[in-house]
Design a protein around this motif. Structure first.
Motif, PDB file in Angstrom:
ATOM      1  N   PRO A 113       0.797  -1.231   0.000  1.00  0.00           N
ATOM      2  CA  PRO A 113       0.000   0.000   0.000  1.00  0.00           C
ATOM      3  C   PRO A 113       0.828   1.278   0.000  1.00  0.00           C
ATOM      4  CG  PRO A 113      -0.079  -1.074   2.148  1.00  0.00           C
ATOM      5  CD  PRO A 113       0.591  -2.034   1.213  1.00  0.00           C
ATOM      6  N   THR A 114       2.124   1.167   0.295  1.00  0.00           N
ATOM      7  CA  THR A 114       2.967   2.369   0.336  1.00  0.00           C
ATOM      8  C   THR A 114       3.570   2.721  -1.021  1.00  0.00           C
ATOM      9  OG1 THR A 114       4.856   0.979   0.983  1.00  0.00           O
ATOM     10  CG2 THR A 114       3.590   2.028   2.751  1.00  0.00           C
ATOM     11  N   TRP A 115       3.379   1.875  -2.010  1.00  0.00           N
ATOM     12  CA  TRP A 115       3.937   2.150  -3.334  1.00  0.00           C
ATOM     13  C   TRP A 115       3.141   3.257  -4.023  1.00  0.00           C
ATOM     14  CZ3 TRP A 115       6.958  -1.556  -6.760  1.00  0.00           C
ATOM     15  CH2 TRP A 115       7.821  -2.329  -5.988  1.00  0.00           C
ATOM     16  N   LYS A 116       3.753   3.850  -5.050  1.00  0.00           N
ATOM     17  CA  LYS A 116       3.104   4.916  -5.817  1.00  0.00           C
ATOM     18  C   LYS A 116       3.161   4.594  -7.311  1.00  0.00           C
ATOM     19  CE  LYS A 116       4.428   8.506  -2.481  1.00  0.00           C
ATOM     20  NZ  LYS A 116       5.172   9.779  -2.294  1.00  0.00           N
ATOM     21  N   GLN A 117       2.111   4.984  -8.011  1.00  0.00           N
ATOM     22  CA  GLN A 117       2.115   4.816  -9.458  1.00  0.00           C
ATOM     23  C   GLN A 117       2.884   5.971 -10.085  1.00  0.00           C
ATOM     24  OE1 GLN A 117      -1.716   4.238 -11.234  1.00  0.00           O
ATOM     25  NE2 GLN A 117      -0.886   3.751 -13.238  1.00  0.00           N
ATOM     26  N   THR A 118       3.699   5.666 -11.077  1.00  0.00           N
ATOM     27  CA  THR A 118       4.519   6.676 -11.724  1.00  0.00           C
ATOM     28  C   THR A 118       4.057   6.906 -13.152  1.00  0.00           C
ATOM     29  OG1 THR A 118       6.166   5.020 -12.393  1.00  0.00           O
ATOM     30  CG2 THR A 118       6.518   6.139 -10.295  1.00  0.00           C
ATOM     31  N   ARG A 119       4.409   8.044 -13.657  1.00  0.00           N
ATOM     32  CA  ARG A 119       3.966   8.459 -14.991  1.00  0.00           C
ATOM     33  C   ARG A 119       4.651   7.634 -16.083  1.00  0.00           C
ATOM     34  NH1 ARG A 119       1.582  13.006 -16.839  1.00  0.00           N
ATOM     35  NH2 ARG A 119       1.723  13.918 -14.757  1.00  0.00           N
ATOM     36  N   VAL A 120       3.883   7.263 -17.102  1.00  0.00           N
ATOM     37  CA  VAL A 120       4.424   6.618 -18.300  1.00  0.00           C
ATOM     38  C   VAL A 120       4.422   7.656 -19.412  1.00  0.00           C
ATOM     39  CG1 VAL A 120       4.114   4.802 -20.012  1.00  0.00           C
ATOM     40  CG2 VAL A 120       3.592   4.345 -17.607  1.00  0.00           C
ATOM     41  N   ALA A 121       5.586   7.925 -19.984  1.00  0.00           N
ATOM     42  CA  ALA A 121       5.671   8.906 -21.061  1.00  0.00           C
ATOM     43  C   ALA A 121       4.759   8.494 -22.216  1.00  0.00           C
ATOM     44  CB  ALA A 121       7.114   9.030 -21.545  1.00  0.00           C
ATOM     45  N   ASN A 122       4.155   9.472 -22.857  1.00  0.00           N
ATOM     46  CA  ASN A 122       3.194   9.195 -23.932  1.00  0.00           C
ATOM     47  C   ASN A 122       3.812   8.358 -25.047  1.00  0.00           C
ATOM     48  OD1 ASN A 122       0.495   9.698 -25.076  1.00  0.00           O
ATOM     49  ND2 ASN A 122       1.628  10.773 -26.672  1.00  0.00           N
ATOM     50  N   ILE A 123       5.073   8.618 -25.354  1.00  0.00           N
ATOM     51  CA  ILE A 123       5.735   7.889 -26.432  1.00  0.00           C
ATOM     52  C   ILE A 123       5.978   6.429 -26.065  1.00  0.00           C
ATOM     53  CG2 ILE A 123       8.116   8.395 -25.708  1.00  0.00           C
ATOM     54  CD1 ILE A 123       8.770   8.801 -28.695  1.00  0.00           C
ATOM     55  N   LEU A 124       6.015   6.121 -24.763  1.00  0.00           N
ATOM     56  CA  LEU A 124       6.217   4.744 -24.303  1.00  0.00           C
ATOM     57  C   LEU A 124       4.906   4.015 -24.041  1.00  0.00           C
ATOM     58  CD1 LEU A 124       9.131   5.265 -21.741  1.00  0.00           C
ATOM     59  CD2 LEU A 124       9.301   4.522 -24.115  1.00  0.00           C
ATOM     60  N   SER A 125       3.806   4.755 -23.943  1.00  0.00           N
ATOM     61  CA  SER A 125       2.529   4.161 -23.555  1.00  0.00           C
ATOM     62  C   SER A 125       1.792   3.497 -24.707  1.00  0.00           C
ATOM     63  CB  SER A 125       1.623   5.230 -22.945  1.00  0.00           C
ATOM     64  OG  SER A 125       1.197   6.148 -23.947  1.00  0.00           O
ATOM     65  N   GLY A 126       2.257   3.721 -25.949  1.00  0.00           N
ATOM     66  CA  GLY A 126       1.566   3.177 -27.106  1.00  0.00           C
ATOM     67  C   GLY A 126       0.339   3.970 -27.490  1.00  0.00           C
ATOM     68  N   ASN A 127       0.159   5.130 -26.888  1.00  0.00           N
ATOM     69  CA  ASN A 127      -1.023   5.947 -27.161  1.00  0.00           C
ATOM     70  C   ASN A 127      -1.089   6.392 -28.613  1.00  0.00           C
ATOM     71  OD1 ASN A 127      -3.382   7.400 -26.450  1.00  0.00           O
ATOM     72  ND2 ASN A 127      -2.195   9.274 -26.267  1.00  0.00           N
ATOM     73  N   TYR A 128       0.065   6.569 -29.232  1.00  0.00           N
ATOM     74  CA  TYR A 128       0.121   7.098 -30.597  1.00  0.00           C
ATOM     75  C   TYR A 128      -0.106   6.032 -31.663  1.00  0.00           C
ATOM     76  CZ  TYR A 128       4.719   4.961 -30.592  1.00  0.00           C
ATOM     77  OH  TYR A 128       5.748   4.039 -30.511  1.00  0.00           O
ATOM     78  N   CYS A 129      -0.047   4.744 -31.309  1.00  0.00           N
ATOM     79  CA  CYS A 129      -0.097   3.689 -32.327  1.00  0.00           C
ATOM     80  C   CYS A 129      -1.208   2.668 -32.132  1.00  0.00           C
ATOM     81  CB  CYS A 129       1.246   2.961 -32.395  1.00  0.00           C
ATOM     82  SG  CYS A 129       1.710   2.128 -30.856  1.00  0.00           S
ATOM     83  N   GLN A 130      -2.006   2.798 -31.070  1.00  0.00           N
ATOM     84  CA  GLN A 130      -3.067   1.822 -30.846  1.00  0.00           C
ATOM     85  C   GLN A 130      -4.137   1.929 -31.932  1.00  0.00           C
ATOM     86  OE1 GLN A 130      -2.918  -0.558 -28.709  1.00  0.00           O
ATOM     87  NE2 GLN A 130      -1.167   0.190 -27.546  1.00  0.00           N
ATOM     88  N   PRO A 131      -4.745   0.830 -32.368  1.00  0.00           N
ATOM     89  CA  PRO A 131      -4.550  -0.525 -31.819  1.00  0.00           C
ATOM     90  C   PRO A 131      -3.551  -1.375 -32.591  1.00  0.00           C
ATOM     91  CG  PRO A 131      -6.478  -0.503 -33.213  1.00  0.00           C
ATOM     92  CD  PRO A 131      -5.885   0.883 -33.273  1.00  0.00           C
ATOM     93  N   LYS A 132      -2.745  -0.768 -33.463  1.00  0.00           N
ATOM     94  CA  LYS A 132      -1.840  -1.547 -34.304  1.00  0.00           C
ATOM     95  C   LYS A 132      -0.392  -1.136 -34.079  1.00  0.00           C
ATOM     96  CE  LYS A 132      -5.229  -2.476 -37.930  1.00  0.00           C
ATOM     97  NZ  LYS A 132      -5.547  -2.414 -39.378  1.00  0.00           N
ATOM     98  N   CYS A 133       0.085  -1.268 -32.859  1.00  0.00           N
ATOM     99  CA  CYS A 133       1.474  -0.953 -32.545  1.00  0.00           C
ATOM    100  C   CYS A 133       2.382  -2.068 -33.058  1.00  0.00           C
ATOM    101  CB  CYS A 133       1.658  -0.785 -31.044  1.00  0.00           C
ATOM    102  SG  CYS A 133       0.765   0.630 -30.353  1.00  0.00           S
ATOM    103  N   ALA A 134       3.521  -1.668 -33.609  1.00  0.00           N
ATOM    104  CA  ALA A 134       4.471  -2.646 -34.124  1.00  0.00           C
ATOM    105  C   ALA A 134       5.539  -3.014 -33.103  1.00  0.00           C
ATOM    106  CB  ALA A 134       5.140  -2.101 -35.387  1.00  0.00           C
ATOM    107  N   GLU A 135       5.704  -2.187 -32.074  1.00  0.00           N
ATOM    108  CA  GLU A 135       6.728  -2.408 -31.059  1.00  0.00           C
ATOM    109  C   GLU A 135       6.093  -2.471 -29.669  1.00  0.00           C
ATOM    110  OE1 GLU A 135       9.912  -3.076 -31.513  1.00  0.00           O
ATOM    111  OE2 GLU A 135       9.652  -2.974 -33.686  1.00  0.00           O
TER     112      GLU A 135
END
Length: 293
Positions: A113-135
């Protein structure tokens, strides 16, 4: 004439009754005084600008991974039913672009419970390529300065095999899979000599490959645990990492988190129409026997 000269003043017109007083507040100095700032702030608040500010504040609710908040997960995640000393994270479509696109099926795992969620950079999140990401892309990340960090990485199935809807066994052995996904465990490179142990786990009809790695040159940490499975058109990889300082006291916690990682079960659907038809036919036969012509 007087109105024209006023409109040529050094400050832009501001919609307010006291326009002249505002212009003088801006033009007296290149850096407004605290008194001027206070006047402007009060007037803006009265004009309704202050009503917009609450919308800019991230509320402590279940959050998107790309907009992670710096609060302990125990403040918003429920306790784990299997171990109340942990909390349970269940990924939903509101958490990641891939889940919203239906490119990844929901997964879950426990964490302290003491852990924290950290930010995922947009370029690493696959937001730009869904739903057909190649990597591969990063789904979510959590960490604790004293214990380590975990992340979920997803890889397109087509990157590993040409067989659609392949199981993890179809892709190959645990060693073959980690050879392809190893760099996403370490953050840089993968050497087969860094692999200490592999195992295979079956949970229902789902198969998981588990790994123990010692990676002295890894960016993620010198100690890495990983667990992978395939479902639909993606391979999902859970990675738990720690450095030499964190590992002695956190390895049991990280192993518990790794063991808990699994795909969420899909509720079974029953064909009620077929069962109803059979039940009706049975009733009709019973009626015929009870009341012969």
């Amino acid at each position: 004439m007087m109105m024209r000269m006023a409109s040529r003043g050094p400050c832009p017109p501001i919609p307010s009754i006291n326009m002249v007083s505002k212009c003088s507040a801006f033009s007296t100095s290149s850096s407004p005084s605290s008194k001027s700032v206070g006047i402007i702030r009060r007037e803006l608040m009265l004009n309704g600008v202050g009503a917009l500010l609450p919308a800019l504040v991230i509320q402590p609710t279940h959050l998107h991974s790309a907009a992670a908040k710096e609060v302990e997960v125990g403040s918003y995640l429920p306790p784990s039913p299997s171990d109340p000393s942990f909390v349970l994270f269940k990924a939903t479509p509101t958490d990641t672009p891939a889940l919203r696109a239906g490119n990844v099926q929901p997964y879950q795992f426990i964490l302290p419970p003491t852990w924290k969620q950290t930010r995922v950079a947009n370029i690493l999140s696959g937001n730009y390529c869904q739903p057909k990401c190649a990597e591969p892309w990063v789904e979510v990340k959590f960490e604790d300065d004293k214990q380590g960090k975990v992340q979920v990485v997803a890889s397109p199935l087509i990157r590993l095999t040409n067989k659609p809807n392949a199981t993890i066994e179809d892709i190959g052995t645990p060693e073959k899979l980690i050879a392809s996904l190893g760099p996403f465990v370490t953050g840089n490179t993968y050497d087969p000599d860094e692999l200490l142990d592999t195992s295979i786990e079956k949970l229902g009809d789902q198969t998981y490959y588990k790994y123990v790695l010692e990676t002295p040159l890894a960016l993620t940490g010198s100690h890495n645990l990983a667990k992978a499975t395939a479902k639909g058109n993606t391979v999902v990889l859970f990675v738990a990492s720690a450095n030499d300082k964190q590992w002695p006291t956190s390895q049991k916690i990280l192993k518990a988190m790794l063991d808990s990682f699994q795909k969420q079960e899909t509720p079974r659907q029953f064909n009620l129409s077929v069962k109803t038809k059979k039940f009706t036919q049975k009733n009709e036969n019973t009626c015929l026997h009870a009341y012969p012509p």
